[in-house]
Each structure stands twice: as C-alpha cells, then as structure tokens.
Design an enzyme around this catalytic site. Structure first.
Site, PDB file in Angstrom:
ATOM      1  N   GLU A 159      44.151  42.611  47.745  1.00  0.00           N
ATOM      2  CA  GLU A 159      43.828  44.055  47.757  1.00  0.00           C
ATOM      3  C   GLU A 159      43.796  44.577  49.198  1.00  0.00           C
ATOM      4  O   GLU A 159      42.801  45.151  49.651  1.00  0.00           O
ATOM      5  CB  GLU A 159      42.507  44.329  47.025  1.00  0.00           C
ATOM      6  CG  GLU A 159      42.605  43.999  45.552  1.00  0.00           C
ATOM      7  CD  GLU A 159      41.506  44.577  44.665  1.00  0.00           C
ATOM      8  OE1 GLU A 159      40.528  45.125  45.189  1.00  0.00           O
ATOM      9  OE2 GLU A 159      41.645  44.480  43.432  1.00  0.00           O
TER      10      GLU A 159
ATOM     11  N   GLU B 252      44.464  39.869  38.603  1.00  0.00           N
ATOM     12  CA  GLU B 252      43.123  40.329  38.217  1.00  0.00           C
ATOM     13  C   GLU B 252      43.279  41.332  37.094  1.00  0.00           C
ATOM     14  O   GLU B 252      43.949  42.357  37.271  1.00  0.00           O
ATOM     15  CB  GLU B 252      42.395  40.987  39.401  1.00  0.00           C
ATOM     16  CG  GLU B 252      41.884  39.985  40.416  1.00  0.00           C
ATOM     17  CD  GLU B 252      41.034  40.615  41.517  1.00  0.00           C
ATOM     18  OE1 GLU B 252      40.332  41.606  41.250  1.00  0.00           O
ATOM     19  OE2 GLU B 252      41.109  40.099  42.645  1.00  0.00           O
TER      20      GLU B 252
END
Ligand code: AHR
Length: 492
Positions: free
Chosen positions: A174, A296
C-alpha cells in the site's frame, strides 16, 4: 421460480491456482502474538512456539500460501531486529496497530518454521516505505543464499544451515498510503530500483509482486503497468467490504437487513474492480504475463465492543460465510488473471479463520467455507453459466445466486454455489453437460438468523451440514439452497 444454470463439464477454462486460497498474517493485534505464536514456554500446548489447536485447524485448510509480516506493518518492519537470540532482539513500537510494544520474538526463522509446519508457501512482504534497498537485498540473501556470504553466514550462526525456498516476495505494501504516501510515478521508479536487488540465488526463483492499487485507483494500475510491468510477476489489489464505509464500518454482529444487502452488493463489487483493472492490464500485457494478486480482501467491520480499536478483532457471522463464498467464486471465475488471493487475516483479525481467547479456540463460518471450497485448489475450472435473478433492496442490487465449478484430476466435478437471499430459499435447475451424474454428494452452511455466529460457549452454532436437498433430473440436477447459504456439490 428456479434459477437456471448450465454446467459444461467438458469446457475447460484453465487451472484454478491453489494460491487463490491463500492467507495473510500480520503483526497486528492478536494475529501473530497469542493467535499463532505463544512461545515455547507457554502453558498453552504448542510446537516450536505455535499453538497446537490453531495449527491443527489451519492444517485442515490446506493453506497454499501465507503472506507476512504485513500489511502496513511491513513498511515499518526491520527484519534484522527479528533474528538471533530472542532475549537480544530489539523491541519496537507497532505504531500502526495499537502502539503496542513488539518484542520481535516472531521473526524470519519463526515464520519459515510456521510455513514448514503448515506445508505452505511463504510470501514475504519487504519494506520500501522506511527500509533501504540494502536491507531488502540482505533479507533475500539471508533467506535464500546457499554458500559463503555475510548474510548466509549469519543465518547459519542463527541456527539455519540450509537456505529456505522462497517463492513470493512483495516489494512494499500500500505504497499509496501507509507504505509511504507515494504517487504511482514515484513508486513505479522505486519498485524498479528495489526489485533489481531481489536476486535469484542458488536456484531459488522469486516471483516478484509490486504494490498495486487501492480499490478503484485505476490510474495506479495504468502507471505501474506502463512503467514497470517487465519487472514484475504480479501486481497486487486490495479491497475490503465495509458496509458503512471505511470510517464507520458497521458492526460485525449487530447489523440489520439493510446492512446485509449493502454487504452483499459490496462483496459482488470486487468483480467490477477485477474486470476494470484487468482491462488496463490487458492493454499493456495482452499475453497475461503479469498476474493480479488480491493479497488483501475480506469483510472489515468495527472492532468488537470493549476491544482495542487498533487490534481489529471482529466476530464472524453467516453473512461472512456468504461473502467468502461469493468472493472465492469470483476469484475462481477470473483464474486467467488472478493467481493468488489472501484473505485478511488468518487469526483474530478482520475476517478470520479462527478466533482465540486464552487457551480456547473456535472455527468461524468463514473457516468452514474455506474448508469446503478447497476442492477447487489447482483443479481445472469448467464453464458454469448462471442466470440469476437480481435482488433489489435498500437501494442496491445484486445477484441472488453465484457459483463456480472445477474438475479434479480424478474427474470429480465440484460446484460451489451461494444464495445471497437472506429470506428465501432458491432452487437451481442445473443442466449438466459432458458428464454422467451418477454419484452426487454435498455440503452446505447456513444458520437460522443472519447474525448467528460461533462463540466460545457455542462454538458450533454455525457449521456445515450434509446437503440432501437435490434430485436428479433428465438433464442434470435440481438443487435447493436454503436462504443465506453456501454449498459445495461433488459430482462423480
Ligand atoms: O489488513 C489490515 C490493513 O489493511 C493492512 O495492514 C493494510 O495493508 C490494509 O490497509
């Protein structure tokens, strides 16, 4: 009215990579510490410091790949602090997750041991946000170099003579957010640089995963594919279902009908994201040499009342079983681009497989869906067309039924189906072509109420049962699914 579906058992659509059934374990809350790792001296029965009850339950899932150490934690993790004698390991503050002290007792050696015990492929996520190129290069050398080198020698001093086999390596996490708040152009350049030093040593071949977009950030995908595609094997995608939105996600158990509908619609939404990101990938990579890695995903709610807000501990109801079933069917059906997915997270965090409290453990409804669906791992996907009715409620619209199908090497056909209608059963008129349906068995999971979940007092409230509600027809099968259910049929 029944739902019409056609299953073409002889129309193969490629292998469903078993890594779609992957898991994720971060240094977050009680996932690693307490949930998995209790240490060798714990009164909780353990093997090499990993609690036996959790290990046993997870082994039954045939977990193909495990991502570690984060998540946001990955871009703050300095692996050298987590090797060597435990008493000398540096302590750090886990700033993302509750500000607790991390004693680094679970590090590279402990993770690799866990993977060995689970017979799972390790997926290590490196630090780009706050780590150096040298640190990342050293980690790969430490884990995989066979022979004489500073890092390999250090590994041997720390008790591991042989290098480990490491297939998957993530270069940052991220990086548009907790991994450094970067712009895609900047991350693409950093990715190119860092990955250069992620070397293949001693016959070990690393599959490199670039940090991908958040949800529908299509520009991120565009830039990464344009600038760096030739340096990556996979591009990640993160997507969570939070019915109330990110800042006020909603309760995991005390939710109403409207929350149910919005959750289902948001679960289905991942298909739109996959389609759109894949279209951009197709533009730069028509040969599909870069995979989409959903490393995820899951349903993320507010934490259980009274628990640490930074620990992300939540319960798991029949709603989560249906969300898992829908998502896994979607991943199976996009097996041309999706080669791995990792539900967040394995123990005690977000949409978990198991929950623990001291020496007690329970299996969640999501666990049961993973166990039921693992027949699809590395099986050949076959064509399944479902003409589902749409449900329109609470201002959203979503299909009532979804499914996927695959054929195992012994010819067994497995069909997984979900009924997202929480109020009505549904009958599926399944026209089966290309196989004789002589022997059919099935399993399903549901419960009386949408909020039902397992507790330490009632650990088996939501659990799979044998499916008997089907009959053979001239063309195939008529299968009746109860409201809010997930089923797997095996046809021989
Ligand atoms: O899974 C919890 C967190 O969600 C991860 O650490 C991060 O990558 C994502 O935002």
């Amino acid at each position: 009215m029944s739902t019409k579906a056609v299953l073409n058992a002889d129309l193969s659509r490629g292998k469903i990579d078993k890594a779609i059934y992957g898991q994720f374990a971060e240094h977050l809350g009680r996932c690693i510490y307490e949930g998995l790792w209790v240490g060798e001296d714990s009164s909780i029965p353990n093997t090499n410091g990993i609690r036996n009850d959790v290990l046993g339950a997870l082994k039954d899932l045939n977990i193909p790949v495990l991502r570690w150490p984060g998540g946001c934690f990955a871009d703050e993790y300095h692996w050298k602090d987590g090797v060597g004698p435990k008493t000398e390991r540096k302590r750090m503050v886990n700033t993302h997750w509750g500000g607790v002290v991390e004693n680094n007792h679970f590090g590279t050696h402990e993770f690799m041991k866990l993977c060995e015990m689970l017979e799972t492929e390790p997926y290590v996520n490196g630090n780009v946000g706050s780590g150096t190129v040298q640190e990342m290069a050293d980690w790969v050398e430490y884990m995989t170099f066979d022979g004489e080198s500073p890092m390999a020698n250090w590994r041997k001093e720390n008790g591991q003579e042989e290098p480990w086999k490491l297939k998957y390596f993530g270069v940052g996490n991220e990086n548009w957010g907790c991994g450094g708040n970067m712009r895609p152009e900047y991350y693409a350049d950093l990715y190119r640089r860092y990955q250069t030093y992620v070397r293949n040593y001693s016959g070990n071949e690393i599959y490199k995963i670039a940090g991908g977009p958040n949800i529908d950030d299509y520009n991120w995908t565009e830039v990464l594919m344009r600038e760096a595609k030739e340096h990556m094997d996979g591009l990640s995608l993160h997507y969570y279902v939070h019915p109330g939105g990110f800042w006020n996600k909603g309760d995991a158990v005390r939710f109403d009908s409207d929350d149910w509908h919005v959750s289902m619609q948001k679960a289905y939404h991942i298909e739109t994201l996959i389609d759109k990101h894949s279209t951009i990938m197709d533009k730069y990579d028509p040969e599909k040499s870069v995979d989409l890695i959903v490393d995820e995903w899951g349903a993320w709610y507010d934490v259980e009342p009274g628990t640490n807000p930074g620990f992300l501990f939540q319960q798991n109801t029949v709603r989560d079983a249906v969300i898992a079933g829908i998502s896994l069917n979607i991943f199976n059906n996009h097996n041309d681009r999706i080669k791995m997915a990792n539900i967040a997270q394995m123990v005690n965090v977000i949409q978990s497989m198991v929950l623990t409290e001291d020496d007690k453990m329970l299996l969640t409804p999501t666990y049961h869906v993973f166990r039921m669906y693992n027949v699809h791992q590395d099986a050949e996907r076959v064509d399944l067309d479902i003409e589902s009715d749409m449900l329109e409620e609470a201002g959203v619209e979503y299909p009532k039924v979804n499914g996927s199908a695959s054929k195992q090497s012994d010819g067994t056909l497995n069909v997984s189906l979900t009924n997202a209608d929480k109020d009505s059963e549904t009958t599926i008129d399944l026209n089966i072509r290309g196989i004789e349906t002589s022997d059919v068995t099935g399993e399903f999971i549901t419960s009386g109420k949408m909020n039902d979940h397992n507790t330490f007092d009632q650990p088996d409230k939501v659990k799979p049962e044998t499916l008997t509600n089907f009959e053979k027809t001239a063309n195939g099968l008529n299968v009746t699914l109860p409201p809010m259910s997930v089923a797997v049929l095996s046809i021989k």
